[in-house]
Design a protein around this motif. Structure first.
Motif, PDB file in Angstrom:
ATOM      1  N   LEU A  78       0.827  -1.208   0.000  1.00  0.00           N
ATOM      2  CA  LEU A  78       0.000   0.000   0.000  1.00  0.00           C
ATOM      3  C   LEU A  78       0.863   1.261   0.000  1.00  0.00           C
ATOM      4  O   LEU A  78       0.525   2.253  -0.646  1.00  0.00           O
ATOM      5  CB  LEU A  78      -0.944  -0.010   1.203  1.00  0.00           C
ATOM      6  N   ARG A  79       1.993   1.224   0.699  1.00  0.00           N
ATOM      7  CA  ARG A  79       2.897   2.382   0.687  1.00  0.00           C
ATOM      8  C   ARG A  79       3.486   2.600  -0.706  1.00  0.00           C
ATOM      9  O   ARG A  79       3.614   3.729  -1.167  1.00  0.00           O
ATOM     10  CB  ARG A  79       4.005   2.194   1.709  1.00  0.00           C
ATOM     11  N   ARG A  80       3.865   1.506  -1.368  1.00  0.00           N
ATOM     12  CA  ARG A  80       4.397   1.634  -2.734  1.00  0.00           C
ATOM     13  C   ARG A  80       3.339   2.215  -3.665  1.00  0.00           C
ATOM     14  O   ARG A  80       3.633   3.099  -4.482  1.00  0.00           O
ATOM     15  CB  ARG A  80       4.861   0.277  -3.255  1.00  0.00           C
TER      16      ARG A  80
ATOM     17  N   THR B 267       1.218   9.308  -5.790  1.00  0.00           N
ATOM     18  CA  THR B 267       1.680  10.668  -5.501  1.00  0.00           C
ATOM     19  C   THR B 267       2.556  11.173  -6.643  1.00  0.00           C
ATOM     20  O   THR B 267       2.433  12.329  -7.061  1.00  0.00           O
ATOM     21  CB  THR B 267       2.466  10.690  -4.168  1.00  0.00           C
ATOM     22  N   ARG B 268       3.444  10.299  -7.170  1.00  0.00           N
ATOM     23  CA  ARG B 268       4.260  10.703  -8.319  1.00  0.00           C
ATOM     24  C   ARG B 268       3.387  11.045  -9.514  1.00  0.00           C
ATOM     25  O   ARG B 268       3.618  12.046 -10.199  1.00  0.00           O
ATOM     26  CB  ARG B 268       5.239   9.588  -8.685  1.00  0.00           C
TER      27      ARG B 268
ATOM     28  N   LEU C  99       0.352  12.132  -9.460  1.00  0.00           N
ATOM     29  CA  LEU C  99      -0.323  13.395  -9.156  1.00  0.00           C
ATOM     30  C   LEU C  99       0.586  14.577  -9.458  1.00  0.00           C
ATOM     31  O   LEU C  99       0.165  15.558 -10.071  1.00  0.00           O
ATOM     32  CB  LEU C  99      -0.755  13.416  -7.690  1.00  0.00           C
ATOM     33  N   HIS C 100       1.860  14.490  -9.076  1.00  0.00           N
ATOM     34  CA  HIS C 100       2.796  15.580  -9.339  1.00  0.00           C
ATOM     35  C   HIS C 100       3.044  15.754 -10.841  1.00  0.00           C
ATOM     36  O   HIS C 100       3.143  16.880 -11.328  1.00  0.00           O
ATOM     37  CB  HIS C 100       4.112  15.351  -8.596  1.00  0.00           C
ATOM     38  N   VAL C 101       3.122  14.653 -11.557  1.00  0.00           N
ATOM     39  CA  VAL C 101       3.308  14.738 -13.008  1.00  0.00           C
ATOM     40  C   VAL C 101       2.106  15.409 -13.655  1.00  0.00           C
ATOM     41  O   VAL C 101       2.247  16.313 -14.495  1.00  0.00           O
ATOM     42  CB  VAL C 101       3.544  13.330 -13.606  1.00  0.00           C
ATOM     43  N   TYR C 102       0.905  15.004 -13.268  1.00  0.00           N
ATOM     44  CA  TYR C 102      -0.311  15.604 -13.840  1.00  0.00           C
ATOM     45  C   TYR C 102      -0.419  17.074 -13.466  1.00  0.00           C
ATOM     46  O   TYR C 102      -0.828  17.905 -14.281  1.00  0.00           O
ATOM     47  CB  TYR C 102      -1.557  14.848 -13.384  1.00  0.00           C
ATOM     48  N   GLU C 103      -0.048  17.405 -12.260  1.00  0.00           N
ATOM     49  CA  GLU C 103      -0.074  18.794 -11.815  1.00  0.00           C
ATOM     50  C   GLU C 103       0.869  19.636 -12.674  1.00  0.00           C
ATOM     51  O   GLU C 103       0.516  20.737 -13.113  1.00  0.00           O
ATOM     52  CB  GLU C 103       0.342  18.845 -10.343  1.00  0.00           C
TER      53      GLU C 103
END
Length: 128
Positions: free
Chosen positions: A84-86, A92-93, A95-99
């Motif tokens: 789940l952490r992976r 999260t990665r 999300l940052h790329v899409y942002e």
């Protein structure tokens, strides 16, 4: 409509067999399984053998309640947490790329609008 030829004894025997098999496998005994074993519809069992079905369900529920639960494997919990952490890190990665993409598209859109206005001679009265 086809009439069944089940007797109370036949249903009781099937219930006993099904409860014994379910106990061996550690699974729940269901009315659907009982109906399939007897070759009738579930509704037929409820309609013609309602008391037996109710007794069957309560005995199975009591049997499952009294069975001890198998001990949890702590390694599987750790593996699940690590997985789940992976997944969280990967999401999260993403999300940052899409942002970043959205930010670049917004800047590019504003630049293209300015160029278009310059080429077509549009004069903005209200620059916000």
């Amino acid at each position: 409509m086809r009439k069944h030829t089940l007797t109370t004894e036949t249903v009781a025997d099937a219930i006993e067999d099904l409860l014994a098999q379910a106990a061996e496998k550690g699974k729940a005994a269901t009315v659907t399984a009982l109906a399939n074993r007897l070759g009738v519809q579930r509704q037929t069992l409820y309609r013609d053998f309602g008391t037996a079905v109710t007794d069957f369900m309560s005995r199975d529920a009591a049997r499952r309640t009294l069975q001890p639960r198998p001990p949890k494997d702590p390694t599987s919990d750790r593996e699940t947490i690590a997985r789940l952490r992976r997944e969280k890190d990967e999401l999260t990665r993403h999300l940052h790329v899409y942002e970043d993409h959205i930010r670049r598209l917004t800047v590019e859109n504003a630049r293209l609008i300015r160029e278009l206005e310059t080429v077509t001679g549009v004069t903005r009265l209200n620059r916000a």
